[in-house]
Motif scaffolding. Structure first.
Motif, PDB file in Angstrom:
ATOM      1  N   ARG A   1      43.856  77.005  61.730  1.00 21.78           N
ATOM      2  CA  ARG A   1      43.586  75.631  61.428  1.00 21.78           C
ATOM      3  C   ARG A   1      42.341  75.363  60.361  1.00 21.78           C
ATOM      4  O   ARG A   1      41.304  75.895  60.416  1.00 21.78           O
ATOM      5  CB  ARG A   1      42.962  75.142  62.655  1.00 21.78           C
ATOM      6  CG  ARG A   1      42.784  73.542  62.993  1.00 21.78           C
ATOM      7  CD  ARG A   1      41.748  73.023  63.603  1.00 21.78           C
ATOM      8  NE  ARG A   1      40.513  73.734  63.367  1.00 21.78           N
ATOM      9  CZ  ARG A   1      39.695  73.024  62.151  1.00 21.78           C
ATOM     10  NH1 ARG A   1      39.986  72.417  61.279  1.00 21.78           N
ATOM     11  NH2 ARG A   1      38.584  73.901  62.037  1.00 21.78           N
TER      12      ARG A   1
ATOM     13  N   SER B   1      41.079  71.618  57.945  1.00 29.73           N
ATOM     14  CA  SER B   1      40.984  70.263  57.838  1.00 29.73           C
ATOM     15  C   SER B   1      41.935  70.100  56.559  1.00 29.73           C
ATOM     16  O   SER B   1      41.682  70.808  55.615  1.00 29.73           O
ATOM     17  CB  SER B   1      39.830  69.722  57.441  1.00 29.73           C
ATOM     18  OG  SER B   1      38.906  69.520  58.629  1.00 29.73           O
TER      19      SER B   1
ATOM     20  N   ARG C   1      43.570  67.656  53.927  1.00 32.95           N
ATOM     21  CA  ARG C   1      43.490  66.364  53.089  1.00 32.95           C
ATOM     22  C   ARG C   1      44.189  66.011  51.993  1.00 32.95           C
ATOM     23  O   ARG C   1      43.997  65.168  51.203  1.00 32.95           O
ATOM     24  CB  ARG C   1      41.699  66.542  52.485  1.00 32.95           C
ATOM     25  CG  ARG C   1      40.791  66.692  53.488  1.00 32.95           C
ATOM     26  CD  ARG C   1      39.112  66.761  52.956  1.00 32.95           C
ATOM     27  NE  ARG C   1      38.099  66.736  53.900  1.00 32.95           N
ATOM     28  CZ  ARG C   1      37.912  68.011  54.432  1.00 32.95           C
ATOM     29  NH1 ARG C   1      38.338  69.210  53.782  1.00 32.95           N
ATOM     30  NH2 ARG C   1      37.106  68.078  55.235  1.00 32.95           N
TER      31      ARG C   1
ATOM     32  N   VAL D   1      30.097  71.821  52.028  1.00 33.18           N
ATOM     33  CA  VAL D   1      31.561  71.782  52.139  1.00 33.18           C
ATOM     34  C   VAL D   1      32.010  70.714  51.079  1.00 33.18           C
ATOM     35  O   VAL D   1      33.141  70.598  50.469  1.00 33.18           O
ATOM     36  CB  VAL D   1      32.159  71.148  53.535  1.00 33.18           C
ATOM     37  CG1 VAL D   1      31.601  69.989  53.966  1.00 33.18           C
ATOM     38  CG2 VAL D   1      33.717  71.196  53.768  1.00 33.18           C
TER      39      VAL D   1
ATOM     40  N   ASN E   1      40.380  59.004  52.485  1.00 34.02           N
ATOM     41  CA  ASN E   1      40.205  59.169  53.932  1.00 34.02           C
ATOM     42  C   ASN E   1      40.918  57.959  54.617  1.00 34.02           C
ATOM     43  O   ASN E   1      41.300  57.908  55.518  1.00 34.02           O
ATOM     44  CB  ASN E   1      38.501  58.989  54.161  1.00 34.02           C
ATOM     45  CG  ASN E   1      37.966  60.176  54.166  1.00 34.02           C
ATOM     46  OD1 ASN E   1      38.188  60.908  55.292  1.00 34.02           O
ATOM     47  ND2 ASN E   1      37.281  60.598  53.291  1.00 34.02           N
TER      48      ASN E   1
ATOM     49  N   MET F   1      39.432  66.611  71.072  1.00 29.65           N
ATOM     50  CA  MET F   1      39.974  66.568  69.773  1.00 29.65           C
ATOM     51  C   MET F   1      40.481  67.889  69.301  1.00 29.65           C
ATOM     52  O   MET F   1      41.206  68.281  68.685  1.00 29.65           O
ATOM     53  CB  MET F   1      39.149  65.982  68.807  1.00 29.65           C
ATOM     54  CG  MET F   1      39.028  64.435  69.117  1.00 29.65           C
ATOM     55  SD  MET F   1      37.838  63.631  68.162  1.00 29.65           S
ATOM     56  CE  MET F   1      38.310  63.761  66.488  1.00 29.65           C
TER      57      MET F   1
ATOM     58  N   CYS G   1      43.357  66.343  60.206  1.00 31.59           N
ATOM     59  CA  CYS G   1      42.029  66.171  59.809  1.00 31.59           C
ATOM     60  C   CYS G   1      41.270  65.158  60.490  1.00 31.59           C
ATOM     61  O   CYS G   1      41.539  64.109  60.670  1.00 31.59           O
ATOM     62  CB  CYS G   1      41.929  65.766  58.293  1.00 31.59           C
ATOM     63  SG  CYS G   1      40.184  65.680  57.819  1.00 31.59           S
ATOM     64  N   SER G   2      40.415  65.510  61.290  1.00 30.67           N
ATOM     65  CA  SER G   2      39.497  64.707  62.079  1.00 30.67           C
ATOM     66  C   SER G   2      38.651  63.791  61.185  1.00 30.67           C
ATOM     67  O   SER G   2      38.190  64.497  60.056  1.00 30.67           O
ATOM     68  CB  SER G   2      38.706  65.503  62.961  1.00 30.67           C
ATOM     69  OG  SER G   2      39.273  66.366  63.889  1.00 30.67           O
ATOM     70  N   GLN G   3      38.377  62.674  61.452  1.00 26.72           N
ATOM     71  CA  GLN G   3      37.819  61.752  60.460  1.00 26.72           C
ATOM     72  C   GLN G   3      36.497  60.816  61.130  1.00 26.72           C
ATOM     73  O   GLN G   3      37.182  59.898  61.803  1.00 26.72           O
ATOM     74  CB  GLN G   3      38.844  61.021  59.646  1.00 26.72           C
ATOM     75  CG  GLN G   3      39.624  61.707  58.823  1.00 26.72           C
ATOM     76  CD  GLN G   3      40.817  60.734  58.125  1.00 26.72           C
ATOM     77  OE1 GLN G   3      41.623  60.641  58.992  1.00 26.72           O
ATOM     78  NE2 GLN G   3      40.354  60.367  57.202  1.00 26.72           N
ATOM     79  N   GLU G   4      35.466  61.072  61.105  1.00 24.50           N
ATOM     80  CA  GLU G   4      34.557  60.224  61.584  1.00 24.50           C
ATOM     81  C   GLU G   4      34.255  59.104  60.489  1.00 24.50           C
ATOM     82  O   GLU G   4      33.366  58.200  60.834  1.00 24.50           O
ATOM     83  CB  GLU G   4      33.181  60.973  62.126  1.00 24.50           C
ATOM     84  CG  GLU G   4      32.541  61.730  61.101  1.00 24.50           C
ATOM     85  CD  GLU G   4      31.824  62.985  61.680  1.00 24.50           C
ATOM     86  OE1 GLU G   4      31.502  63.004  63.104  1.00 24.50           O
ATOM     87  OE2 GLU G   4      31.249  63.767  60.996  1.00 24.50           O
TER      88      GLU G   4
ATOM     89  N   PHE H   1      35.193  56.393  68.050  1.00 20.95           N
ATOM     90  CA  PHE H   1      34.413  57.851  67.479  1.00 20.95           C
ATOM     91  C   PHE H   1      35.051  58.113  66.314  1.00 20.95           C
ATOM     92  O   PHE H   1      34.297  58.179  65.336  1.00 20.95           O
ATOM     93  CB  PHE H   1      34.610  58.795  68.722  1.00 20.95           C
ATOM     94  CG  PHE H   1      34.048  60.149  68.099  1.00 20.95           C
ATOM     95  CD1 PHE H   1      32.905  60.214  67.322  1.00 20.95           C
ATOM     96  CD2 PHE H   1      34.804  61.334  68.543  1.00 20.95           C
ATOM     97  CE1 PHE H   1      32.461  61.440  66.941  1.00 20.95           C
ATOM     98  CE2 PHE H   1      34.285  62.532  67.957  1.00 20.95           C
ATOM     99  CZ  PHE H   1      33.129  62.407  67.029  1.00 20.95           C
TER     100      PHE H   1
ATOM    101  N   THR I   1      36.620  76.650  54.475  1.00 22.15           N
ATOM    102  CA  THR I   1      35.300  76.370  54.720  1.00 22.15           C
ATOM    103  C   THR I   1      34.669  77.785  55.204  1.00 22.15           C
ATOM    104  O   THR I   1      35.190  78.500  55.910  1.00 22.15           O
ATOM    105  CB  THR I   1      34.964  75.172  55.634  1.00 22.15           C
ATOM    106  OG1 THR I   1      35.834  75.472  56.796  1.00 22.15           O
ATOM    107  CG2 THR I   1      35.117  73.859  54.907  1.00 22.15           C
TER     108      THR I   1
ATOM    109  N   ARG J   1      31.315  79.719  57.393  1.00 18.83           N
ATOM    110  CA  ARG J   1      30.692  79.459  58.447  1.00 18.83           C
ATOM    111  C   ARG J   1      29.307  80.254  58.273  1.00 18.83           C
ATOM    112  O   ARG J   1      29.316  81.135  57.886  1.00 18.83           O
ATOM    113  CB  ARG J   1      31.539  80.004  59.858  1.00 18.83           C
ATOM    114  CG  ARG J   1      32.656  79.124  60.152  1.00 18.83           C
ATOM    115  CD  ARG J   1      32.434  77.867  60.625  1.00 18.83           C
ATOM    116  NE  ARG J   1      33.547  77.091  60.923  1.00 18.83           N
ATOM    117  CZ  ARG J   1      34.332  76.324  60.156  1.00 18.83           C
ATOM    118  NH1 ARG J   1      33.864  76.060  58.893  1.00 18.83           N
ATOM    119  NH2 ARG J   1      35.442  75.704  60.480  1.00 18.83           N
TER     120      ARG J   1
END
Ligand SMILES: Cc1cc2nc3c(=O)[nH]c(=O)nc-3n(C[C@H](O)[C@H](O)[C@H](O)COP(=O)(O)O)c2cc1C
Length: 220
Positions: free
Chosen positions: A10, A12, A14, A94, A119, A149, A164-167, A189, A208, A210
């Motif tokens: 997995r 993200s 975009r 990132v 976004n 999530m 893609c989680s998006q805050e 959220f 990305t 870690r």
């Protein structure tokens, strides 16, 4: 697919293909993810699924808002201000990696802002979910949203869908909540963009990193 494969693969996404996604399949994932653990089994997530004609109307409304440069003050602090090390370096890392992939230099603020605006069109994804929480809930219940999530994004992976989680939606919470018609007691959220990944797009061409283990994992 093994859970460990879903976790390892997995990432993200975009940039999504303009490929239709079966909203019922996504709904099925949202339901399956509700097996996520939550403190006291409170299940504090409140989830809204957006697709089809409603999605098209949402994107059109958001495009108008973006063109006018309209934004809301976030209802929660997305990041601590200031953010200390080593978190700060991780966060900017990132962004730098992403803009390098896109060939957008640091000085070109306009190009960076223009890219960031993607976004608010879900990076072209045809389906999205918005995750809300009751305003009475505290940090412990907010952490349960993360568990929910994470389950959603891993189950999407298993279903062959990218996300893609998006805050970032925290700066458009009024538009989102008015469009959906959410109760005042609920607070936005984050969103999750969902679709088929455009694997040829440069923005999807990096994984990305870690932090080194000694930063966060220690023997107790
Ligand atoms: C709760 C949450 C909110 C996020 N918000 C955004 C966002 O608004 N825009 C974006 O491009 N990425 C967003 N991300 C993606 C993170 O940048 C990404 O998860 C992180 O850089 C690690 O990369 P990976 O997901 O590819 O492993 C978000 C991720 C999470 C979990």
């Amino acid at each position: 697919m093994k859970v460990s494969d879903a976790v390892a693969q997995r990432r993200s996404c975009r940039a999504f293909l303009d490929t239709d996604v079966d909203a019922d399949a996504v709904r099925d994932v949202l339901v399956k993810a509700s097996r996520a653990a939550s403190g006291g089994n409170v299940q504090p997530w409140r989830v809204y699924l957006l697709h089809g004609a409603r999605m098209a109307a949402f994107k059109a409304g958001m495009a108008e808002r973006s063109a006018k440069g309209l934004m809301d003050a976030p209802q929660y602090p997305v990041y601590p201000q200031p953010m200390k090390e080593p978190y700060r370096t991780q966060r900017f890392g990132v962004g730098e990696e992403m803009y390098a992939q896109l060939g957008i230099p640091r000085e070109d603020k306009m190009a960076r802002l223009k890219w960031f605006a993607n976004n608010f069109q879900f990076f072209g994804a045809p389906v999205a979910a918005f995750v809300y929480v009751d305003r009475d809930m505290g940090a412990a219940q907010w952490s349960d949203l993360g568990g929910y999530m994470a389950s959603v994004t891993l189950l999407l992976e298993e279903a062959g869908l990218a996300s893609c989680s998006q805050e970032c939606w925290s700066v458009q919470h009024k538009f989102v909540s008015e469009f959906i018609g959410t109760p005042d007691a609920e607070m936005l959220f984050a969103g999750i963009s969902i679709g088929v990944a455009d694997r040829g797009h440069p923005v999807n061409g990096f994984m990305t990193d870690r932090a080194e283990l000694d930063v966060w994992l220690r023997d107790a």
